[in-house]
Design a protein around this motif. Structure first.
Motif, PDB file in Angstrom:
ATOM      1  N   ASN A 126       0.848  -1.190   0.000  1.00 25.62           N
ATOM      2  CA  ASN A 126       0.000   0.000   0.000  1.00 25.62           C
ATOM      3  C   ASN A 126       0.885   1.242   0.000  1.00 25.62           C
ATOM      4  O   ASN A 126       1.999   1.235   0.519  1.00 25.62           O
ATOM      5  CB  ASN A 126      -0.981   0.020   1.175  1.00 25.62           C
ATOM      6  CG  ASN A 126      -0.378   0.487   2.472  1.00 25.62           C
ATOM      7  OD1 ASN A 126       0.314  -0.268   3.133  1.00 25.62           O
ATOM      8  ND2 ASN A 126      -0.640   1.730   2.850  1.00 25.62           N
ATOM      9  N   ILE A 127       0.376   2.296  -0.614  1.00 23.06           N
ATOM     10  CA  ILE A 127       1.125   3.541  -0.749  1.00 23.06           C
ATOM     11  C   ILE A 127       0.376   4.673  -0.051  1.00 23.06           C
ATOM     12  O   ILE A 127      -0.820   4.874  -0.276  1.00 23.06           O
ATOM     13  CB  ILE A 127       1.336   3.909  -2.231  1.00 23.06           C
ATOM     14  CG1 ILE A 127       2.210   2.853  -2.919  1.00 23.06           C
ATOM     15  CG2 ILE A 127       1.965   5.294  -2.379  1.00 23.06           C
ATOM     16  CD1 ILE A 127       2.342   3.052  -4.417  1.00 23.06           C
ATOM     17  N   PHE A 128       1.088   5.389   0.809  1.00 20.98           N
ATOM     18  CA  PHE A 128       0.598   6.648   1.358  1.00 20.98           C
ATOM     19  C   PHE A 128       1.093   7.751   0.425  1.00 20.98           C
ATOM     20  O   PHE A 128       2.306   7.895   0.235  1.00 20.98           O
ATOM     21  CB  PHE A 128       1.146   6.885   2.766  1.00 20.98           C
ATOM     22  CG  PHE A 128       0.816   5.794   3.750  1.00 20.98           C
ATOM     23  CD1 PHE A 128      -0.409   5.750   4.385  1.00 20.98           C
ATOM     24  CD2 PHE A 128       1.736   4.785   4.036  1.00 20.98           C
ATOM     25  CE1 PHE A 128      -0.719   4.748   5.295  1.00 20.98           C
ATOM     26  CE2 PHE A 128       1.454   3.780   4.935  1.00 20.98           C
ATOM     27  CZ  PHE A 128       0.216   3.763   5.569  1.00 20.98           C
ATOM     28  N   ALA A 129       0.185   8.506  -0.161  1.00 19.97           N
ATOM     29  CA  ALA A 129       0.552   9.504  -1.166  1.00 19.97           C
ATOM     30  C   ALA A 129       0.441  10.907  -0.584  1.00 19.97           C
ATOM     31  O   ALA A 129      -0.583  11.263   0.008  1.00 19.97           O
ATOM     32  CB  ALA A 129      -0.341   9.376  -2.391  1.00 19.97           C
ATOM     33  N   ALA A 130       1.488  11.709  -0.744  1.00 13.79           N
ATOM     34  CA  ALA A 130       1.532  13.070  -0.204  1.00 13.79           C
ATOM     35  C   ALA A 130       1.051  14.071  -1.243  1.00 13.79           C
ATOM     36  O   ALA A 130       1.577  14.119  -2.359  1.00 13.79           O
ATOM     37  CB  ALA A 130       2.949  13.417   0.236  1.00 13.79           C
ATOM     38  N   CYS A 131       0.061  14.872  -0.860  1.00 14.86           N
ATOM     39  CA  CYS A 131      -0.489  15.885  -1.762  1.00 14.86           C
ATOM     40  C   CYS A 131       0.277  17.202  -1.688  1.00 14.86           C
ATOM     41  O   CYS A 131       0.093  18.070  -2.551  1.00 14.86           O
ATOM     42  CB  CYS A 131      -1.954  16.140  -1.442  1.00 14.86           C
ATOM     43  SG  CYS A 131      -3.011  14.683  -1.645  1.00 14.86           S
ATOM     44  N   ASN A 132       1.093  17.387  -0.659  1.00  9.98           N
ATOM     45  CA  ASN A 132       1.862  18.620  -0.523  1.00  9.98           C
ATOM     46  C   ASN A 132       3.129  18.340   0.290  1.00  9.98           C
ATOM     47  O   ASN A 132       3.317  17.229   0.809  1.00  9.98           O
ATOM     48  CB  ASN A 132       1.025  19.731   0.146  1.00  9.98           C
ATOM     49  CG  ASN A 132       0.424  19.291   1.474  1.00  9.98           C
ATOM     50  OD1 ASN A 132       1.134  18.834   2.361  1.00  9.98           O
ATOM     51  ND2 ASN A 132      -0.894  19.429   1.616  1.00  9.98           N
ATOM     52  N   ALA A 133       3.975  19.353   0.385  1.00  8.89           N
ATOM     53  CA  ALA A 133       5.280  19.176   1.043  1.00  8.89           C
ATOM     54  C   ALA A 133       5.140  18.816   2.515  1.00  8.89           C
ATOM     55  O   ALA A 133       5.915  18.017   3.043  1.00  8.89           O
ATOM     56  CB  ALA A 133       6.109  20.452   0.890  1.00  8.89           C
ATOM     57  N   LYS A 134       4.144  19.390   3.187  1.00 12.32           N
ATOM     58  CA  LYS A 134       3.953  19.084   4.604  1.00 12.32           C
ATOM     59  C   LYS A 134       3.631  17.601   4.793  1.00 12.32           C
ATOM     60  O   LYS A 134       4.167  16.946   5.691  1.00 12.32           O
ATOM     61  CB  LYS A 134       2.832  19.944   5.184  1.00 12.32           C
ATOM     62  CG  LYS A 134       2.587  19.686   6.657  1.00 12.32           C
ATOM     63  CD  LYS A 134       1.386  20.447   7.172  1.00 12.32           C
ATOM     64  CE  LYS A 134       1.106  20.103   8.632  1.00 12.32           C
ATOM     65  NZ  LYS A 134      -0.124  20.754   9.135  1.00 12.32           N
ATOM     66  N   HIS A 277      -0.550  -1.706  -6.410  1.00 11.70           N
ATOM     67  CA  HIS A 277      -0.674  -1.425  -4.983  1.00 11.70           C
ATOM     68  C   HIS A 277      -1.922  -0.571  -4.742  1.00 11.70           C
ATOM     69  O   HIS A 277      -2.397   0.115  -5.652  1.00 11.70           O
ATOM     70  CB  HIS A 277       0.554  -0.677  -4.460  1.00 11.70           C
ATOM     71  CG  HIS A 277       1.841  -1.420  -4.639  1.00 11.70           C
ATOM     72  ND1 HIS A 277       1.947  -2.777  -4.444  1.00 11.70           N
ATOM     73  CD2 HIS A 277       3.087  -0.990  -4.991  1.00 11.70           C
ATOM     74  CE1 HIS A 277       3.198  -3.155  -4.670  1.00 11.70           C
ATOM     75  NE2 HIS A 277       3.907  -2.093  -5.013  1.00 11.70           N
ATOM     76  N   CYS A 278      -2.427  -0.601  -3.521  1.00  9.26           N
ATOM     77  CA  CYS A 278      -3.518   0.310  -3.184  1.00  9.26           C
ATOM     78  C   CYS A 278      -2.939   1.637  -2.695  1.00  9.26           C
ATOM     79  O   CYS A 278      -1.760   1.713  -2.317  1.00  9.26           O
ATOM     80  CB  CYS A 278      -4.431  -0.303  -2.133  1.00  9.26           C
ATOM     81  SG  CYS A 278      -3.656  -0.677  -0.546  1.00  9.26           S
ATOM     82  N   VAL A 279      -3.769   2.676  -2.709  1.00  9.07           N
ATOM     83  CA  VAL A 279      -3.304   4.034  -2.415  1.00  9.07           C
ATOM     84  C   VAL A 279      -4.274   4.722  -1.466  1.00  9.07           C
ATOM     85  O   VAL A 279      -5.496   4.566  -1.586  1.00  9.07           O
ATOM     86  CB  VAL A 279      -3.204   4.870  -3.713  1.00  9.07           C
ATOM     87  CG1 VAL A 279      -2.702   6.288  -3.408  1.00  9.07           C
ATOM     88  CG2 VAL A 279      -2.303   4.191  -4.733  1.00  9.07           C
ATOM     89  N   GLU A 280      -3.732   5.474  -0.533  1.00 12.99           N
ATOM     90  CA  GLU A 280      -4.529   6.456   0.204  1.00 12.99           C
ATOM     91  C   GLU A 280      -3.716   7.736   0.297  1.00 12.99           C
ATOM     92  O   GLU A 280      -2.498   7.688   0.462  1.00 12.99           O
ATOM     93  CB  GLU A 280      -4.919   5.965   1.593  1.00 12.99           C
ATOM     94  CG  GLU A 280      -3.787   5.818   2.591  1.00 12.99           C
ATOM     95  CD  GLU A 280      -4.301   5.579   4.015  1.00 12.99           C
ATOM     96  OE1 GLU A 280      -3.947   6.374   4.908  1.00 12.99           O
ATOM     97  OE2 GLU A 280      -5.048   4.598   4.226  1.00 12.99           O
ATOM     98  N   ASP A 281      -4.382   8.884   0.135  1.00  7.26           N
ATOM     99  CA  ASP A 281      -3.638  10.133   0.211  1.00  7.26           C
ATOM    100  C   ASP A 281      -3.552  10.619   1.651  1.00  7.26           C
ATOM    101  O   ASP A 281      -4.101   9.991   2.571  1.00  7.26           O
ATOM    102  CB  ASP A 281      -4.203  11.193  -0.749  1.00  7.26           C
ATOM    103  CG  ASP A 281      -5.576  11.720  -0.351  1.00  7.26           C
ATOM    104  OD1 ASP A 281      -5.890  11.763   0.853  1.00  7.26           O
ATOM    105  OD2 ASP A 281      -6.338  12.120  -1.261  1.00  7.26           O
TER     106      ASP A 281
END
Length: 427
Positions: A126-134, A277-281
């Motif tokens: 699974n992937i944790f996806a970052a939408c911004n720098a923070k 893989h599955c993804v959540e942001d």
């Protein structure tokens, strides 16, 4: 009166087991009675049956009717609140004990799938996806935190590296956890239910418990029957109403919405999620998605507080999906559904005991797939006399939402709006 059915979802449509179990009638006696045939209830029952206990499960509707059979199907490690927050809030000792359990749920799922030959389309990663720098900085911290507690298999992904896994330019980076993964959740709970029955366990569907009579033994009463047991476990999560009013005051049902596309071409699947893989942001009101075994994109997101079911699920989630994958604008949506999970004020599972022989566990706050499986094992151990892990969860206090029954929904929604604005601004 017609027999109960699952909601119309991709999971119900592709369920391996559609047999309706009988309804409870008359008076029956068991060592343990479990209320609720979702992940928590079935995991508890299976763990107890493996220990030789005579166990019955009472389900008000169908096996996996609630969140267990409607969720995003993602195996995500740890808890809603991570180990650093738990340590800061509850102290070093509890933090260390919780860290020792944070990655156990996924291992238990994999063990059961292998041991009982459960067909649930299990895939790793699974992937944790970052939408911004923070958010990306937060993922760096998560990697360091989890590795410090012995969790391996984590890979930090750059803005270009994440595009090897996700065919969109939305993200500035990500974190891949190879010990996460995804499954067809309804088939996972149905497979464990069959395993439980193979060990002598009994499941009654369409058998809603309307009253509990406390005592030794304890009684669970339905419209057509009664179970007399030495021990009772309440594991209905967001779908139990009125049985434990003091416990229910400290949790709030919330809805989440999911869509499933028509089967996609193999080329389009590779374009969307090349590594499957599955993804959540990383947003407060996050999006989550993955490919099904037959090549559909399953996409979920958003939260409705108080379990309100929104109209036009396809439009709400479809907009989110197209923001990530604009190339899907002409793809047909075959299924759209909603379901409730249970949120607690502290975002930690609500676990406890009432009297000598009633146990309950609920409120995984969006991290139910792994935590509910773990909790079933923990409840079974506690019933058998090993309270070491149960007492860790039970020692963490739970508080009611501000505003009481009538104001908790608008207050929580206002808080969500605040955090969503921070996500959009990247602060």
């Amino acid at each position: 009166m017609s027999a109960p059915t699952h909601v119309n979802s991709y999971y119900a449509d592709s369920a391996n087991d559609k047999v309706l179990r009988p309804k409870l009638s008359g008076e029956q006696r068991f060592d343990v009675c479990v209320i609720g045939a979702g992940f928590t209830g079935i995991s508890t029952a299976l763990s107890l049956a493996e220990k030789g206990k005579k166990v019955v499960v009472l389900e008000g509707s169908r096996i996996g009717f609630g969140a267990s059979g409607r969720n995003g199907g993602q195996i995500v490690n740890s808890f809603n609140r991570d180990i650093d927050y738990i340590t800061q809030q509850y102290g070093e000792e509890i933090g260390q004990k919780m860290a020792a359990m944070a990655f156990s749920g996924q291992a238990l799922i994999r063990q059961r799938v292998e041991r009982y030959g459960i067909e649930c389309d299990l895939k790793s990663g699974n992937i944790f996806a970052a939408c911004n720098a923070k958010q990306f900085e937060g993922l760096k911290a998560k990697k360091a935190l989890w590795e410090a507690h012995g969790h391996e298999g984590l890979t930090l992904l750059s803005a270009t590296g994440i595009q090897d896994h996700i065919g969109t330019e939305r993200y500035v980076g990500g974190l891949l956890d190879k010990h996460g993964g995804h499954i067809q959740p309804l088939n996972l709970v149905l497979g464990q239910a069959r395993a439980f029955e193979s060990l002598g366990g009994v499941i009654y569907e369409d058998s809603k418990v309307i009253r509990i009579e406390h005592g030794k033994p304890i009684k669970a009463i339905t419209a057509d029957g009664v179970v007399i047991a030495n021990t009772l476990v309440v594991a209905g999560n967001a779908y139990v109403f009125g049985l434990l009013p003091d416990v229910e005051k400290k949790a709030m049902p919330c809805g989440t919405q999911v869509i499933a596309t028509e089967p996609l071409s193999e080329a389009l699947q590779k374009q969307l999620l090349p590594t499957d893989h599955c993804v959540e942001d990383g947003n407060y009101l996050l999006d989550y998605y993955r490919l099904s075994a037959d090549g559909r994109l399953i996409y979920g997101g958003g939260t409705t507080y108080g379990a309100r079911e929104p109209a036009k699920i396809e439009a709400i989630i479809g907009r989110k999906m197209l923001k990530t994958y604009p190339m899907l604008k002409d793809v047909k949506i075959d299924f759209a559904w909603t379901g409730n999970f249970l949120l607690t004020m502290m975002r930690m599972p609500q676990v406890g005991q009432i009297g000598d022989n009633l146990y309950y566990a609920q409120g995984y706050s969006g991290h139910g797939v792994t935590n509910s499986h773990l909790m079933g094992e923990i409840l079974a151990d506690a019933i058998e006399g090993d309270r070491s892990r149960f007492d860790v969860f039970a020692s963490m206090p739970q508080y009611p939402f501000p505003g009481g029954r009538f104001l908790r929904v608008p207050y929580t929604a206002m808080g969500a709006m605040y955090y969503s604005l921070r996500d959009k601004l990247g602060i």
